[in-house]
Write an enzyme that holds these catalytic residues in place. Structure first.
Site, PDB file in Angstrom:
ATOM      1  N   ASN A  28      17.383 -20.665 -16.513  1.00  0.00           N
ATOM      2  CA  ASN A  28      18.355 -19.687 -16.017  1.00  0.00           C
ATOM      3  C   ASN A  28      19.765 -19.974 -16.526  1.00  0.00           C
ATOM      4  O   ASN A  28      20.566 -19.053 -16.678  1.00  0.00           O
ATOM      5  CB  ASN A  28      18.328 -19.651 -14.484  1.00  0.00           C
ATOM      6  CG  ASN A  28      17.058 -19.007 -13.967  1.00  0.00           C
ATOM      7  OD1 ASN A  28      16.663 -17.937 -14.411  1.00  0.00           O
ATOM      8  ND2 ASN A  28      16.389 -19.678 -13.034  1.00  0.00           N
TER       9      ASN A  28
ATOM     10  N   HIS B 273       7.808 -14.429 -17.373  1.00  0.00           N
ATOM     11  CA  HIS B 273       7.107 -15.360 -16.483  1.00  0.00           C
ATOM     12  C   HIS B 273       5.610 -15.360 -16.766  1.00  0.00           C
ATOM     13  O   HIS B 273       5.038 -14.319 -17.103  1.00  0.00           O
ATOM     14  CB  HIS B 273       7.337 -14.969 -15.016  1.00  0.00           C
ATOM     15  CG  HIS B 273       8.755 -15.100 -14.574  1.00  0.00           C
ATOM     16  ND1 HIS B 273       9.672 -14.072 -14.687  1.00  0.00           N
ATOM     17  CD2 HIS B 273       9.421 -16.139 -14.025  1.00  0.00           C
ATOM     18  CE1 HIS B 273      10.837 -14.471 -14.228  1.00  0.00           C
ATOM     19  NE2 HIS B 273      10.718 -15.733 -13.816  1.00  0.00           N
TER      20      HIS B 273
ATOM     21  N   ASP C 295       7.190  -8.540 -17.087  1.00  0.00           N
ATOM     22  CA  ASP C 295       8.586  -8.772 -17.466  1.00  0.00           C
ATOM     23  C   ASP C 295       8.713  -9.522 -18.789  1.00  0.00           C
ATOM     24  O   ASP C 295       9.803  -9.649 -19.350  1.00  0.00           O
ATOM     25  CB  ASP C 295       9.356  -9.500 -16.366  1.00  0.00           C
ATOM     26  CG  ASP C 295       8.810 -10.906 -16.060  1.00  0.00           C
ATOM     27  OD1 ASP C 295       7.973 -11.420 -16.836  1.00  0.00           O
ATOM     28  OD2 ASP C 295       9.230 -11.489 -15.045  1.00  0.00           O
TER      29      ASP C 295
ATOM     30  N   GLY D 285      15.326 -18.235  -9.642  1.00  0.00           N
ATOM     31  CA  GLY D 285      16.722 -17.984  -9.950  1.00  0.00           C
ATOM     32  C   GLY D 285      17.585 -19.219  -9.995  1.00  0.00           C
ATOM     33  O   GLY D 285      18.784 -19.119 -10.320  1.00  0.00           O
TER      34      GLY D 285
ATOM     35  N   SER E  82      11.887 -20.415 -11.008  1.00  0.00           N
ATOM     36  CA  SER E  82      10.772 -19.492 -10.786  1.00  0.00           C
ATOM     37  C   SER E  82       9.528 -19.880 -11.564  1.00  0.00           C
ATOM     38  O   SER E  82       8.404 -19.578 -11.144  1.00  0.00           O
ATOM     39  CB  SER E  82      11.194 -18.067 -11.173  1.00  0.00           C
ATOM     40  OG  SER E  82      11.637 -18.020 -12.524  1.00  0.00           O
TER      41      SER E  82
END
Length: 214
Positions: A102, A186, A183, A74, A37
């Site tokens: 991840n 990111h 979040d 992801g 991502s």
């Protein structure tokens, strides 16, 4: 044959010969940004994603490159390994390889992450595709023991396979809330711009190794 018709044929033949003699326009050097991502541009407009912003800056500097965005939100290193062959087409000159975040977030064994990344680098090199490896750091909540096992992955691979390394993709962003999405993980559009700016010298050196210069 009437003179006008003959004259027209000669002109057409001359134009055709000139077209054949003229060198074809050079194609941009094809680069693939391959990652998760962070590469894909999570929750950002397409034009704000890292590959797009990087390509724009490089073109402004006179470097004729086209950077495809092969980021998948992801994605783990296992997912990347499963798709890299068809995600990186023939004719690609270089790959900016960014994966592993991840894996760390999911607590995947760093040894497995290293094995997957090493296989991707090895396979790309066998295809004659240069690699710029982009590193990540384990999040603090994973603990010191995990971080010690994870954080050394990228340096070892870069040294073993003699590929350039950019140590930390989120350098300059990770501790700045104003450069992140809500979040806290990111980058926002401005954050991506900071990432591009910080990584630019490494990318330019990588392209120079491919014979690309402004």
């Amino acid at each position: 044959m009437p003179f006008k018709a003959t004259h027209g044929i000669f002109i057409a033949m001359a134009l055709a010969m000139l077209a054949l003699a003229r060198p074809a326009a050079a194609e941009p050097v094809q680069i693939v940004g391959f990652g998760d991502s962070l590469m894909a541009g999570y929750e950002l407009p397409a034009e704000a994603a890292f590959p797009v912003q990087l390509e724009r800056v490089l073109k402004e500097k006179g470097l004729d490159v086209a950077i495809a965005n092969a980021g998948v939100s992801g994605d783990t290193t296992s997912g990347g390994l499963a798709r890299i062959e068809w995600s990186v087409p023939d004719g690609t000159r270089g790959v900016i390889l960014e994966l592993g975040a991840n894996d760390a977030l999911r607590g995947i064994a760093p040894e497995q992450t290293e094995q997957n990344l090493e296989k991707m680098v090895s396979d790309l090199k066998k295809r004659g595709i240069a690699v710029l490896l982009v590193g990540m750091l384990a999040p603090p909540n994973m603990g010191a023991e995990y971080a010690e096992r994870f954080n050394g992955i990228y340096g070892r691979i870069a040294e073993k396979h003699e590929v350039p390394l950019y140590p930390f993709f989120l350098d300059g962003v990770v501790t700045h809330a104003d450069l992140q999405l809500d979040d806290g993980m990111h980058p926002n559009e401005k954050g991506v711009s900071v990432m591009v700016e910080k990584m630019l010298p490494t990318v330019e050196q990588f392209l120079k190794s491919l014979g690309v210069s402004g």
